[in-house]
Write a protein that holds these residues in place. Structure first.
Motif, short mmCIF file in Angstrom:
data_model
loop_
_atom_site.label_atom_id
_atom_site.label_comp_id
_atom_site.label_asym_id
_atom_site.label_seq_id
_atom_site.Cartn_x
_atom_site.Cartn_y
_atom_site.Cartn_z
N MET A 1 0.83 -1.20 0.00
CA MET A 1 0.00 0.00 0.00
C MET A 1 0.87 1.26 0.00
SD MET A 1 -2.99 1.30 -0.13
CE MET A 1 -4.11 -0.04 0.25
N ILE A 2 1.97 1.25 0.80
CA ILE A 2 2.87 2.40 0.83
C ILE A 2 3.49 2.63 -0.54
CG2 ILE A 2 5.03 3.30 1.80
CD1 ILE A 2 4.34 1.86 4.41
N ASN A 3 3.97 1.55 -1.15
CA ASN A 3 4.59 1.69 -2.47
C ASN A 3 3.59 2.15 -3.52
OD1 ASN A 3 7.11 1.07 -1.61
ND2 ASN A 3 7.22 -0.95 -2.53
N LYS A 4 2.37 1.69 -3.41
CA LYS A 4 1.33 2.12 -4.35
C LYS A 4 1.11 3.63 -4.25
CE LYS A 4 -3.40 1.14 -5.86
NZ LYS A 4 -4.63 0.34 -5.62
N ASN A 5 1.08 4.13 -3.01
CA ASN A 5 0.90 5.56 -2.80
C ASN A 5 2.09 6.36 -3.33
OD1 ASN A 5 -1.58 5.22 -1.58
ND2 ASN A 5 -0.76 5.16 0.49
N LEU A 6 3.30 5.83 -3.11
CA LEU A 6 4.49 6.50 -3.61
C LEU A 6 4.49 6.58 -5.13
CD1 LEU A 6 7.17 4.88 -1.24
CD2 LEU A 6 6.49 7.30 -1.27
N GLU A 7 4.09 5.46 -5.77
CA GLU A 7 4.06 5.47 -7.23
C GLU A 7 2.96 6.39 -7.75
OE1 GLU A 7 3.93 2.44 -11.04
OE2 GLU A 7 4.99 1.90 -9.23
N GLN A 8 1.83 6.46 -7.06
CA GLN A 8 0.77 7.37 -7.47
C GLN A 8 1.23 8.83 -7.40
OE1 GLN A 8 -2.47 6.20 -4.88
NE2 GLN A 8 -3.28 4.72 -6.37
N GLN A 9 2.07 9.14 -6.39
CA GLN A 9 2.63 10.49 -6.30
C GLN A 9 3.51 10.78 -7.52
OE1 GLN A 9 4.46 11.56 -2.46
NE2 GLN A 9 3.32 9.89 -1.54
N ALA A 10 4.34 9.80 -7.90
CA ALA A 10 5.21 9.97 -9.07
C ALA A 10 4.36 10.13 -10.34
CB ALA A 10 6.15 8.77 -9.20
N GLN A 11 3.29 9.36 -10.46
CA GLN A 11 2.42 9.45 -11.62
C GLN A 11 1.74 10.82 -11.70
OE1 GLN A 11 0.01 6.04 -10.79
NE2 GLN A 11 1.23 4.65 -12.03
N ALA A 12 1.36 11.35 -10.53
CA ALA A 12 0.71 12.67 -10.49
C ALA A 12 1.68 13.77 -10.94
CB ALA A 12 0.20 12.95 -9.07
N ILE A 13 2.93 13.65 -10.52
CA ILE A 13 3.94 14.62 -10.95
C ILE A 13 4.17 14.50 -12.45
CG2 ILE A 13 6.35 15.36 -10.70
CD1 ILE A 13 6.22 14.26 -7.79
N ASP A 185 13.59 14.26 -12.85
CA ASP A 185 14.24 13.11 -12.23
C ASP A 185 14.57 13.41 -10.76
OD1 ASP A 185 15.65 10.41 -13.24
OD2 ASP A 185 16.90 11.33 -11.70
N ALA A 186 15.04 14.62 -10.50
CA ALA A 186 15.39 15.00 -9.13
C ALA A 186 14.16 15.01 -8.21
CB ALA A 186 16.05 16.38 -9.13
N LEU A 187 13.00 15.30 -8.79
CA LEU A 187 11.76 15.32 -8.01
C LEU A 187 11.28 13.91 -7.65
CD1 LEU A 187 9.58 18.03 -9.80
CD2 LEU A 187 10.45 18.14 -7.47
N VAL A 188 11.36 12.99 -8.62
CA VAL A 188 10.74 11.68 -8.41
C VAL A 188 11.72 10.59 -7.97
CG1 VAL A 188 8.88 12.18 -10.04
CG2 VAL A 188 10.93 10.98 -10.84
N SER A 189 13.02 10.78 -8.19
CA SER A 189 13.96 9.71 -7.84
C SER A 189 13.92 9.33 -6.36
CB SER A 189 15.38 10.06 -8.27
OG SER A 189 15.82 11.26 -7.71
N PRO A 190 13.72 10.29 -5.41
CA PRO A 190 13.58 9.87 -4.01
C PRO A 190 12.38 8.95 -3.77
CG PRO A 190 14.02 12.22 -4.14
CD PRO A 190 13.72 11.76 -5.53
N LEU A 191 11.31 9.15 -4.53
CA LEU A 191 10.13 8.28 -4.40
C LEU A 191 10.46 6.87 -4.84
CD1 LEU A 191 7.39 10.69 -5.86
CD2 LEU A 191 7.85 10.21 -3.45
#
Length: 228
Positions: A1-13, A185-191
């Motif tokens: 669930m945590i990873n799903k939320n993290l990936e959804q954040q990346a998708q939104a960006i 890349d700098a925005l999403v790589s930490p995710l």
């Protein structure tokens, strides 16, 4: 669930940047070009299965990615089958570096995952090795948006999906400027770093559970004196 939320954040960006162009006042930058998947790639690698008649080709050294390994995973960290170093060396040009992007193109087409460590794949998968300075995470998220396109292109009037390497390379893609890709890349790589670490931790915990549970069930491990 945590990873799903993290990936959804990346998708939104990704959507904000590359579909809605919000950081650019809603207008696509003029230095972005229309290209193809081949333009994003240093190399597109179609996987191959080493001869199963040579037992020495298989072992525990190099992950050998197949479609079942891709299901539900952002990164492929472990695989059902591994090659030996000898087996991987027998088809060295098929070796993928970390953060290559795997896309299933035969059968269950349109699955997309990232490679966690040096790996090879079977022939049902085309993998994108990004060009230098190109964001692997941009390419990963882009390929997710193209999942249905890949599936339809591979059908060609047949119920069995089979998208070959040449067709795959010709799929249209937007090529942002290197500067914009680096900033994204700098925005999403930490995710994605968190996603990978969470996947590895889940594997460690599962392994620990699988080791301890039989011992608990058999009574080999006595926890009666633990103060819980």
């Amino acid at each position: 669930m945590i990873n799903k939320n993290l990936e959804q954040q990346a998708q939104a960006i990704f959507k904000s940047w590359f579909l809605d162009y919000k950081p650019f006042n809603g207008v696509r930058p003029i230095d972005w070009i229309n290209g193809t998947i081949d333009d994003l790639a240093k190399e597109v690698v179609c996987g191959k299965t080493p001869s199963t008649k040579v037992k020495e080709y298989y072992g525990s050294d190099v992950p050998f990615i197949k479609i079942p390994d891709m299901h539900g995973n952002t990164y492929v960290v472990t695989t059902e089958q591994y090659l030996s170093n000898y087996g991987a060396a027998s088809q060295a040009k098929k070796t993928l570096p970390p953060n290559s992007i795997c896309v299933s193109c035969i059968g269950t087409a349109g699955l997309v995952t990232l490679v966690a460590s040096k790996s090879q794949t079977n022939q049902q998968i085309n993998a994108i090795v990004p060009k230098d300075k190109y964001s692997p995470f941009y390419i990963y998220l882009l390929m997710q948006t193209l999942s249905e396109v890949i599936n339809k292109l591979g059908q060609s009037g047949s119920t069995i999906v089979n998208l070959n390497k040449t067709q795959f390379e010709k799929i249209k893609a937007i090529i942002p400027s290197i500067t914009d890709m680096k900033t994204f890349d700098a925005l999403v790589s930490p995710l994605f770093a968190l996603i990978l670490e969470n996947q590895k931790e889940n594997i460690r915990l599962s392994s620990l559970r699988n080791t301890l549970l039989p011992k608990l069930m058999s009574g080999e491990l006595d926890v009666s004196n633990l103060d819980l």
